[in-house]
Design an enzyme around this catalytic site. Structure first.
Site, PDB file in Angstrom:
ATOM      1  N   TYR A  51       0.823  -1.219   0.000  1.00  0.00           N
ATOM      2  CA  TYR A  51       0.000   0.000   0.000  1.00  0.00           C
ATOM      3  C   TYR A  51       0.859   1.273   0.000  1.00  0.00           C
ATOM      4  O   TYR A  51       0.406   2.325   0.463  1.00  0.00           O
ATOM      5  CB  TYR A  51      -0.919   0.012   1.223  1.00  0.00           C
ATOM      6  CG  TYR A  51      -2.180  -0.831   1.071  1.00  0.00           C
ATOM      7  CD1 TYR A  51      -3.148  -0.525   0.113  1.00  0.00           C
ATOM      8  CD2 TYR A  51      -2.430  -1.918   1.909  1.00  0.00           C
ATOM      9  CE1 TYR A  51      -4.317  -1.267  -0.016  1.00  0.00           C
ATOM     10  CE2 TYR A  51      -3.598  -2.677   1.787  1.00  0.00           C
ATOM     11  CZ  TYR A  51      -4.533  -2.341   0.827  1.00  0.00           C
ATOM     12  OH  TYR A  51      -5.694  -3.072   0.707  1.00  0.00           O
ATOM     13  N   HIS A 117     -10.140  -6.040  -1.306  1.00  0.00           N
ATOM     14  CA  HIS A 117      -9.412  -5.048  -2.098  1.00  0.00           C
ATOM     15  C   HIS A 117      -9.445  -5.521  -3.544  1.00  0.00           C
ATOM     16  O   HIS A 117      -9.370  -6.724  -3.799  1.00  0.00           O
ATOM     17  CB  HIS A 117      -7.954  -4.947  -1.640  1.00  0.00           C
ATOM     18  CG  HIS A 117      -7.080  -4.232  -2.644  1.00  0.00           C
ATOM     19  ND1 HIS A 117      -7.002  -2.859  -2.703  1.00  0.00           N
ATOM     20  CD2 HIS A 117      -6.305  -4.710  -3.650  1.00  0.00           C
ATOM     21  CE1 HIS A 117      -6.194  -2.532  -3.706  1.00  0.00           C
ATOM     22  NE2 HIS A 117      -5.753  -3.630  -4.296  1.00  0.00           N
ATOM     23  N   GLU A 128       0.254  -5.271  -8.982  1.00  0.00           N
ATOM     24  CA  GLU A 128      -0.266  -5.926  -7.771  1.00  0.00           C
ATOM     25  C   GLU A 128      -0.248  -7.451  -7.914  1.00  0.00           C
ATOM     26  O   GLU A 128       0.042  -8.159  -6.957  1.00  0.00           O
ATOM     27  CB  GLU A 128      -1.677  -5.415  -7.471  1.00  0.00           C
ATOM     28  CG  GLU A 128      -1.670  -3.947  -7.044  1.00  0.00           C
ATOM     29  CD  GLU A 128      -3.035  -3.421  -6.637  1.00  0.00           C
ATOM     30  OE1 GLU A 128      -4.041  -4.164  -6.741  1.00  0.00           O
ATOM     31  OE2 GLU A 128      -3.096  -2.257  -6.209  1.00  0.00           O
TER      32      GLU A 128
HETATM   33  P1  CMP Z   1      -8.504  -0.658  -0.585  1.00  0.00           P
HETATM   34  O1  CMP Z   1      -9.287  -0.830  -1.834  1.00  0.00           O
HETATM   35  O2  CMP Z   1      -7.827  -1.857  -0.037  1.00  0.00           O
HETATM   36  O3  CMP Z   1      -7.399   0.480  -0.808  1.00  0.00           O
HETATM   37  C1  CMP Z   1      -6.905   1.297   0.227  1.00  0.00           C
HETATM   38  C2  CMP Z   1      -7.639   1.086   1.517  1.00  0.00           C
HETATM   39  O4  CMP Z   1      -7.496   2.094   2.475  1.00  0.00           O
HETATM   40  C3  CMP Z   1      -9.124   1.040   1.249  1.00  0.00           C
HETATM   41  O5  CMP Z   1      -9.481  -0.105   0.538  1.00  0.00           O
HETATM   42  C4  CMP Z   1      -9.681   1.150   2.658  1.00  0.00           C
HETATM   43  O6  CMP Z   1      -9.787  -0.094   3.293  1.00  0.00           O
HETATM   44  C5  CMP Z   1      -8.604   1.962   3.342  1.00  0.00           C
HETATM   45  N1  CMP Z   1      -9.145   3.280   3.655  1.00  0.00           N
HETATM   46  C6  CMP Z   1      -9.582   4.212   2.802  1.00  0.00           C
HETATM   47  N2  CMP Z   1     -10.021   5.289   3.490  1.00  0.00           N
HETATM   48  C7  CMP Z   1      -9.850   5.008   4.805  1.00  0.00           C
HETATM   49  C8  CMP Z   1     -10.109   5.717   6.002  1.00  0.00           C
HETATM   50  N3  CMP Z   1     -10.653   6.932   5.965  1.00  0.00           N
HETATM   51  N4  CMP Z   1      -9.811   5.117   7.170  1.00  0.00           N
HETATM   52  C9  CMP Z   1      -9.252   3.879   7.191  1.00  0.00           C
HETATM   53  N5  CMP Z   1      -8.984   3.162   6.080  1.00  0.00           N
HETATM   54  C10 CMP Z   1      -9.279   3.727   4.903  1.00  0.00           C
END
Ligand code: CMP
Length: 140
Positions: A51, A117, A128
């Site tokens: 990430y 995800h 990825e």
């Molecule tokens: P994902 O698609 O895995 O990509 C990045 C991740 O960050 C997203 O899904 C969420 O799970 C996480 N995420 C995004 N916004 C927030 C937030 N405001 N607080 C905590 N986690 C977040």
């Protein structure tokens, strides 16, 4: 539409609640084929590497701690327009905004603990997929 591959992760909140099979059924019912899959337990450093694009965000520490908290299932989904189709099946990032019937509407607990995800574009999908799988592990 072209056949695509996308990287999917079933996150700790979902593996912990034994939802892997129910989530996989949603992918397969939508016509996505699971062509690679494994269960792994990420370290916080590995989650941070995956990430890295979010490392300046305020939720980065929370996100990487969560992703390393329990095992995850990483998988490659293949099908026509697989990247967009997977995002449709997952629903919006925040489960409060996710359409009925989507994975996040049914299973996600919060914006952070949102069960799955999925890659957001062909370029990120390629990077990825290569993060978790070698070419030998992809059996289409
Ligand atoms: P994902 O698609 O895995 O990509 C990045 C991740 O960050 C997203 O899904 C969420 O799970 C996480 N995420 C995004 N916004 C927030 C937030 N405001 N607080 C905590 N986690 C977040």
């Amino acid at each position: 539409m072209a056949i695509e591959r996308t990287l999917s992760i079933i996150k700790p909140d979902a593996t912990k609640r034994n939802l892997t099979g129910k989530i996989n059924a949603k992918f397969e019912d939508a016509g996505l084929r699971i062509i690679a899959q494994k269960r792994i337990h990420l370290t916080k450093a590995q989650a941070g590497e995956f990430y890295a694009v979010h490392k300046e965000r305020p939720f980065f520490d929370e996100l990487t701690t969560f992703m390393a908290s329990e095992p995850v299932v990483v998988q490659v989904l293949e099908g026509e327009g697989a990247i967009a189709k997977n995002r449709e099946v997952m629903g919006a990032t925040n489960p409060a905004d996710a359409a009925p019937g989507t994975i996040r509407a049914e299973f996600a607990e919060s914006v952070g603990e949102n069960s799955v995800h999925g890659s957001d574009a062909p370029e990120t999908a390629a990077v990825e997929i290569a993060f978790y799988f070698s070419g030998l592990e992809l059996v289409g």
